[in-house]
Scaffold this motif. Sequence first.
Motif, PDB file in Angstrom:
ATOM      1  N   LYS A 174      28.273  38.914  32.257  1.00 49.22           N
ATOM      2  CA  LYS A 174      28.899  39.892  33.152  1.00 49.22           C
ATOM      3  C   LYS A 174      30.380  39.618  33.369  1.00 49.22           C
ATOM      4  O   LYS A 174      31.005  40.202  34.269  1.00 49.22           O
ATOM      5  CB  LYS A 174      28.192  39.917  34.506  1.00 49.22           C
ATOM      6  CG  LYS A 174      26.689  40.092  34.425  1.00 49.22           C
ATOM      7  CD  LYS A 174      26.322  41.560  34.244  1.00 49.22           C
ATOM      8  CE  LYS A 174      24.829  41.757  34.409  1.00 49.22           C
ATOM      9  NZ  LYS A 174      24.233  42.587  33.400  1.00 49.22           N
ATOM     10  N   ALA A 175      30.936  38.697  32.599  1.00 51.07           N
ATOM     11  CA  ALA A 175      32.355  38.371  32.773  1.00 51.07           C
ATOM     12  C   ALA A 175      33.222  39.562  32.375  1.00 51.07           C
ATOM     13  O   ALA A 175      32.831  40.388  31.555  1.00 51.07           O
ATOM     14  CB  ALA A 175      32.706  37.147  31.928  1.00 51.07           C
ATOM     15  N   VAL A 176      34.388  39.663  32.992  1.00 50.69           N
ATOM     16  CA  VAL A 176      35.345  40.726  32.640  1.00 50.69           C
ATOM     17  C   VAL A 176      36.748  40.132  32.514  1.00 50.69           C
ATOM     18  O   VAL A 176      36.997  39.029  32.985  1.00 50.69           O
ATOM     19  CB  VAL A 176      35.378  41.865  33.699  1.00 50.69           C
ATOM     20  CG1 VAL A 176      34.039  42.556  33.808  1.00 50.69           C
ATOM     21  CG2 VAL A 176      35.820  41.333  35.056  1.00 50.69           C
ATOM     22  N   ASP A 177      37.637  40.886  31.886  1.00 50.14           N
ATOM     23  CA  ASP A 177      39.030  40.449  31.784  1.00 50.14           C
ATOM     24  C   ASP A 177      39.854  41.032  32.924  1.00 50.14           C
ATOM     25  O   ASP A 177      39.671  42.196  33.296  1.00 50.14           O
ATOM     26  CB  ASP A 177      39.645  40.926  30.456  1.00 50.14           C
ATOM     27  CG  ASP A 177      39.084  40.153  29.269  1.00 50.14           C
ATOM     28  OD1 ASP A 177      38.554  39.040  29.470  1.00 50.14           O
ATOM     29  OD2 ASP A 177      39.169  40.672  28.132  1.00 50.14           O
ATOM     30  N   VAL A 207      34.715  35.122  35.645  1.00 48.34           N
ATOM     31  CA  VAL A 207      33.292  34.841  35.425  1.00 48.34           C
ATOM     32  C   VAL A 207      32.564  34.899  36.770  1.00 48.34           C
ATOM     33  O   VAL A 207      32.953  34.223  37.723  1.00 48.34           O
ATOM     34  CB  VAL A 207      33.095  33.450  34.792  1.00 48.34           C
ATOM     35  CG1 VAL A 207      31.620  33.182  34.522  1.00 48.34           C
ATOM     36  CG2 VAL A 207      33.919  33.328  33.516  1.00 48.34           C
ATOM     37  N   PRO A 208      31.519  35.719  36.879  1.00 47.67           N
ATOM     38  CA  PRO A 208      30.816  35.821  38.157  1.00 47.67           C
ATOM     39  C   PRO A 208      29.752  34.741  38.354  1.00 47.67           C
ATOM     40  O   PRO A 208      29.072  34.349  37.401  1.00 47.67           O
ATOM     41  CB  PRO A 208      30.155  37.197  38.073  1.00 47.67           C
ATOM     42  CG  PRO A 208      29.925  37.419  36.621  1.00 47.67           C
ATOM     43  CD  PRO A 208      30.999  36.671  35.878  1.00 47.67           C
ATOM     44  N   ILE A 231      40.093  30.600  31.143  1.00 45.72           N
ATOM     45  CA  ILE A 231      40.965  31.057  30.070  1.00 45.72           C
ATOM     46  C   ILE A 231      40.076  31.654  28.987  1.00 45.72           C
ATOM     47  O   ILE A 231      39.144  31.005  28.522  1.00 45.72           O
ATOM     48  CB  ILE A 231      41.793  29.882  29.515  1.00 45.72           C
ATOM     49  CG1 ILE A 231      42.710  29.352  30.629  1.00 45.72           C
ATOM     50  CG2 ILE A 231      42.590  30.307  28.297  1.00 45.72           C
ATOM     51  CD1 ILE A 231      43.373  28.051  30.315  1.00 45.72           C
ATOM     52  N   PRO A 232      40.306  32.917  28.622  1.00 45.66           N
ATOM     53  CA  PRO A 232      39.440  33.537  27.621  1.00 45.66           C
ATOM     54  C   PRO A 232      39.598  32.852  26.257  1.00 45.66           C
ATOM     55  O   PRO A 232      40.675  32.352  25.933  1.00 45.66           O
ATOM     56  CB  PRO A 232      39.941  34.987  27.545  1.00 45.66           C
ATOM     57  CG  PRO A 232      41.085  35.100  28.464  1.00 45.66           C
ATOM     58  CD  PRO A 232      41.388  33.800  29.078  1.00 45.66           C
ATOM     59  N   SER A 282      33.227  45.554  37.366  1.00 49.12           N
ATOM     60  CA  SER A 282      31.789  45.364  37.179  1.00 49.12           C
ATOM     61  C   SER A 282      30.992  46.490  37.845  1.00 49.12           C
ATOM     62  O   SER A 282      29.927  46.867  37.361  1.00 49.12           O
ATOM     63  CB  SER A 282      31.342  43.963  37.599  1.00 49.12           C
ATOM     64  OG  SER A 282      31.144  43.880  38.970  1.00 49.12           O
ATOM     65  N   ILE A 283      31.518  47.055  38.928  1.00 53.10           N
ATOM     66  CA  ILE A 283      30.846  48.202  39.559  1.00 53.10           C
ATOM     67  C   ILE A 283      30.862  49.414  38.618  1.00 53.10           C
ATOM     68  O   ILE A 283      29.839  50.087  38.420  1.00 53.10           O
ATOM     69  CB  ILE A 283      31.537  48.568  40.902  1.00 53.10           C
ATOM     70  CG1 ILE A 283      31.294  47.476  41.940  1.00 53.10           C
ATOM     71  CG2 ILE A 283      31.044  49.920  41.414  1.00 53.10           C
ATOM     72  CD1 ILE A 283      32.184  47.577  43.174  1.00 53.10           C
ATOM     73  N   VAL A 284      32.023  49.671  38.029  1.00 57.27           N
ATOM     74  CA  VAL A 284      32.131  50.845  37.154  1.00 57.27           C
ATOM     75  C   VAL A 284      31.269  50.643  35.899  1.00 57.27           C
ATOM     76  O   VAL A 284      30.603  51.570  35.432  1.00 57.27           O
ATOM     77  CB  VAL A 284      33.607  51.129  36.793  1.00 57.27           C
ATOM     78  CG1 VAL A 284      33.708  52.248  35.763  1.00 57.27           C
ATOM     79  CG2 VAL A 284      34.404  51.486  38.046  1.00 57.27           C
TER      80      VAL A 284
END
Length: 803
Positions: A174-177, A207-208, A231-232, A282-284
Amino acid sequence: TKEQFITQFKKRLSEKYAMGVEDASPTELYNTLGSLMHSAYSSDRHHTWRQYLLNKQKQAYYFSIEFLPGKLMASNLLNMDWLETVEEGLAELGIDLADLTEVEQDMALGNGGLGRLASCFMDSIASCGLPGNGNGIRYEYGLFKQKFIDGHQVELPDDWLSTGNVWEVRKDSKAVDVCFYGQVHLEEDANGKLKPVYKNQQVLRAVPYDTGMIGYKNNIVNNMRLWSVEIPNSEESKYRSLEERRTIEDLTAVLYPDDSNAKGQMTRLAQEYFFVSAGIQSIVRYYHTLKEPIHRIHEYVAIHINDTHPALCIPEFMRIMLDEEGMSWEEAWAVTLKVMSYTNHTIMAEAMEKWPIDMLKQLLPRIYQIIEEIDRRFVEETELKVHDRSIIDRTRIINHNQVHMAHLAIIGSHSINGVAKLHSELLKTVVLHDFYSLYPARFNNKTNGIAERRWLQLANRPLSSVLDKTIGTSWRDNPEDLQQLLNYQDDQKVLNALAAAKRQNKENLAALIKKTQDITVSPDAIFDVQIKRLHAYKRQLLNLMHIIKCYQDIKNNPDSEFYPRVFIFGAKAAPSYAYAKTIIKCINETANLVNNDPDVKDRLKIVFLENYNVSLAEVIIPAADVSEQISLASKEASGTSNMKLMLNGAVTIATLDGANIEIRDAVGEENINIFGITEQEVYDYYESNTYSAVSYFEKDPVIRRVLEAFIDGTIPNIQSEGREVFDSLIRYNDEFFVLRDFESYVKAQEKITECYKDKRKWQKISLINIANAGVFSADETVKRYADDIWQIEPVTEYSSKKG
Ligand code: GPW
């Protein structure tokens, strides 16, 4: 059952540590129990989630830069309905549950009232079966640990994760940038729509870590999602030096320890955007799995902005609607307004968050563009509505090179609420009056509340069991049933039982004070408690001045009668708040003097407990006789320790401020000790500019004698601090009217002593306070948020009504 639990527990211990109960340490036993609980509620968590998904239920997301849950084990056991079984099972194995919860570290990702309110809400939202989730930051270090060295506050890091965290689950998938810096310009795409083109952005990974928020005996488990920076992989090569990596990782390293004080710092601003952007993305992303059209998102999502720290929710949501969902500005703005709501927690001007334009522009160029456009349209639209142009100057978002976050939050939300009746009134009539004239329908009140489960059922088991025996157990599900206690206000047996419970709690606190502070206090004395952040407006100084007066009275007349009192303080000062630290030093040195003066003969004790936090509050509050709520009228938005202390049978001494007023209304004038000037008188002083602190010093010999103690050596070791306090009152004219309220405070304190001597009368007042505390249940508060603001409904089993 107990037997099943014992079997499972031993099995898990053996699997995890290859050990038996005899060899395991408290930490190993704690981790074993935690992991067993976690496995057990995870299926409920999954089920809850499936219900929301299949029902396509509208969910609320509570965005808060602070959460202050404290310890979770006992509260999770209670809500899972495992508490008794586990206690009995462990006892059979020769283990005391208290020894296990002892090793858990407080989760202190908040400073005070605001963060604790967020956590009480999480408990209540789940307990009411409401679909609501938390969104925040997983700080690696929580609020500093406070030590006193030579009477001064010293801050130590709170490395709370060092012993692991059994409740959280990392969700890599569920990670996002989240992107920062760089340059942006708009280009037309193939359809003639403007699209942003970015250069040189810094891309970070959010990262959640999810923590289940367990409802009270209802099998509902909601989610508190906290974000951590990394760091990605794709960027690994960019940040090679240790220093560069450090700067990035610092983003979620520490909680800012400033309470009601905005802090102009790039890292803080980056923190705000980081959890906002990650949360909204993450909601969208989740919303798209529902396969509903994007312009209906407000029918499925409510986003709550807890004070202004998450106000970037508004431009970030706009950004996603515009740039990623391809909406027009008008469409995007329409849904944003419907999704967003905002709570204001203070009227103190210095706490109003503002950011320099340059900083925002540099860190978040696209977001800044969007804020500019929101501001431009606001000005354009408002010009058509008002005659007096000055109102625009006072309400627009961008002004004097600063971005005003409260203005952004108000302009972009359909609901704006204060946290107590008086506070919400002051917002409308004074602080946000201009906005109220523009958007009257958006303003409303939601008086704060407390999770009665933690603050009574868990923290005060002696009282809980008296309640069970007297009025049955329904109050545990419905705190308003505490009202039934009123039928016993003249029943001496019940009053005695309540007094015995209080006595037990006082003995418990006395033992803790002995152990941690090495001060001996008698449970026969009045336990007088002020616990809250150290702030000039909360006036711990007024309390201290009264104590000094008591000390001087005893010294001048050592054989006179003086009813014994223990003054108990718990408070942290923001590390950068010099004046607050000065007050701490003065209280500690006064304590040294008073506690060791043989003339006092133990009639007066001062205890400043180190490192006040949620767990300590759980020991102090049940033991309190007197609750000090003495802020200058109009300054304390609500207060919540006032409610917790009342619920535990403490009698309040209070100014007419925040929720104190509602406490008075609930218990009646005779059952609370009100003193001091009103908010109206405060405003009159501001208007007329006639307040003269020095006149009180000159005409009131008691005040003069007390203040002289700060500078004449009466209190040793506070040469510079005593002078600073003296000057703040006399030279700088006493910003918070401490001298103005001193006399009436002393009178109210004398009344308290007289009342306490009449045991029966006191016990009755205490009972009336407990009985009327139900109205401050956070369950009721969150239901009002759910109905009036979020428009969410309790979970029902999946039905196919929505197709
Ligand atoms: F300044 N509160 C707090 F409004 O604990 F943002 N920290 C804060 O930074 C702010 C407010 C802020 C408190 C209020 O002082 C208190 O009166 C209130 O009961 C509590 O928030 C919860 O609403």
